[in-house]
Write an enzyme that holds these catalytic residues in place. Structure first.
Site, mmCIF file in Angstrom:
data_model
loop_
_atom_site.group_PDB
_atom_site.id
_atom_site.type_symbol
_atom_site.label_atom_id
_atom_site.label_comp_id
_atom_site.label_asym_id
_atom_site.label_seq_id
_atom_site.Cartn_x
_atom_site.Cartn_y
_atom_site.Cartn_z
ATOM 1 C CG ASP A 50 20.610 -47.562 23.729
ATOM 2 O OD1 ASP A 50 19.917 -48.577 23.557
ATOM 3 O OD2 ASP A 50 21.254 -47.005 22.799
ATOM 4 C CE1 TYR A 55 25.180 -45.580 18.419
ATOM 5 C CE2 TYR A 55 24.732 -45.626 20.762
ATOM 6 C CZ TYR A 55 24.280 -45.672 19.453
ATOM 7 O OH TYR A 55 22.933 -45.782 19.212
ATOM 8 C CE LYS A 80 21.193 -49.385 20.087
ATOM 9 N NZ LYS A 80 22.063 -48.478 20.851
ATOM 10 C CG HIS A 113 23.150 -50.500 15.491
ATOM 11 N ND1 HIS A 113 24.232 -49.959 16.132
ATOM 12 C CD2 HIS A 113 22.246 -49.487 15.407
ATOM 13 C CE1 HIS A 113 23.996 -48.686 16.413
ATOM 14 N NE2 HIS A 113 22.801 -48.381 15.973
#
Length: 276
Positions: A50, A55, A80, A113
């Site tokens: 994930d 990120y 996401k 998200h």
């Protein structure tokens, strides 16, 4: 429901199978670190990874997936769309960018998200198009409260397959869990280990009773509550330890004790009050 191995899956509301346990890679951005974490997880038997655009590590995840040599169809990959990219056209563009970074030609699960007010419905329409076009096997949301889900479902063609939220013994979100169960939306836990805040008397006592770590007790609680969970770690030994939760089962009394710890306590932002 009995969950006996790292390869066990839940069946989402569109028939797609998703592993119960996966690796989360939030905040893993140091050079080479995410590749090592993902490879360690895959070697330990994990088959779900994930990530998210925000990120900043989709490229590293993609490299690790390729370097693993594991066939693509055996790994469940989630990413996401970030808040600043929400909206119909911008979500489609953001998806293409994520896919380019991951180096994949399809995605297993794409999530909104956060529920950005005034935008998440257009974002959802974009996800529905990606799903219809066969670019994503399943679509879902993250950090949606019941009222966000009701609002989305009023106009949606597809029911989200997953809602990934902060979930742990101090934030058990029973109303949300019940609503998702009713709508056949699979609940998934982020920060299941409370960002390391596991020093709680009940958890510690159960760890001693079962001969497991506090983290393993909490992860097993997630699974027995039928919540998909994605603990984050960059340490190979911890990644393996987090997966070693299939050789024991918490008793009904011990599940009840953990269920009773809820304080509605968040370690992350409240989806009704976030500013990013």
């Amino acid at each position: 429901m009995a969950i006996h191995s790292l390869q066990d899956t839940t069946t989402l509301n569109n028939g797609v199978k998703m592993p119960w346990l996966g690796l989360g890679v939030w905040k893993v951005t140091e050079e080479g670190q995410v590749e090592k974490a993902v490879l360690s997880a895959l070697e330990a038997g994990y088959r779900s990874i994930d990530t998210a655009a925000i990120y900043g590590n989709e490229e590293g995840v993609g490299r690790a997936l390729r370097d693993s040599g594991i066939p693509r169809d055996q790994i469940f990959v989630t990413t996401k769309v970030w808040n600043s990219n929400q909206g119909y056209e911008s979500t489609l563009a953001a998806f293409d960018e994520s896919m380019q970074k991951l180096g994949l030609d399809y995605l297993d699960l794409y999530l909104i998200h956060w529920p950005v007010a005034g935008k998440y419905k257009d974002t959802w329409r974009a996800l529905e198009k990606l799903y219809k076009d066969g670019k994503v096997r399943a679509i879902g949301v993250s950090n949606f409260h019941v009222h966000h889900l009701k609002d989305l479902l009023a106009d949606a063609e597809a029911v989200p397959t997953v809602n990934q939220v902060e979930y742990h013994p101090l934030l058990s979100q029973e109303e949300l869990r019940a609503f998702c169960r009713e709508k056949k939306i699979q609940l998934e836990a982020w920060s299941p280990l409370m960002q390391g805040n596991l020093d709680h008397e009940v958890i510690t006592q159960l760890a001693q009773k079962y001969g497991k770590s506090p983290a393993q007790i909490v992860l097993r609680w997630d699974l027995q509550n039928e919540v998909v969970t994605i603990p984050k770690s960059v340490t190979p030994a911890r990644i393996a330890e987090n997966a070693d939760v299939f050789d024991f089962e918490l008793s009904p009394d011990d599940m009840a004790a953990l269920n009773g710890l809820n304080e509605d306590r968040r370690f992350g932002p409240d989806p009704d009050n976030f500013d990013f």
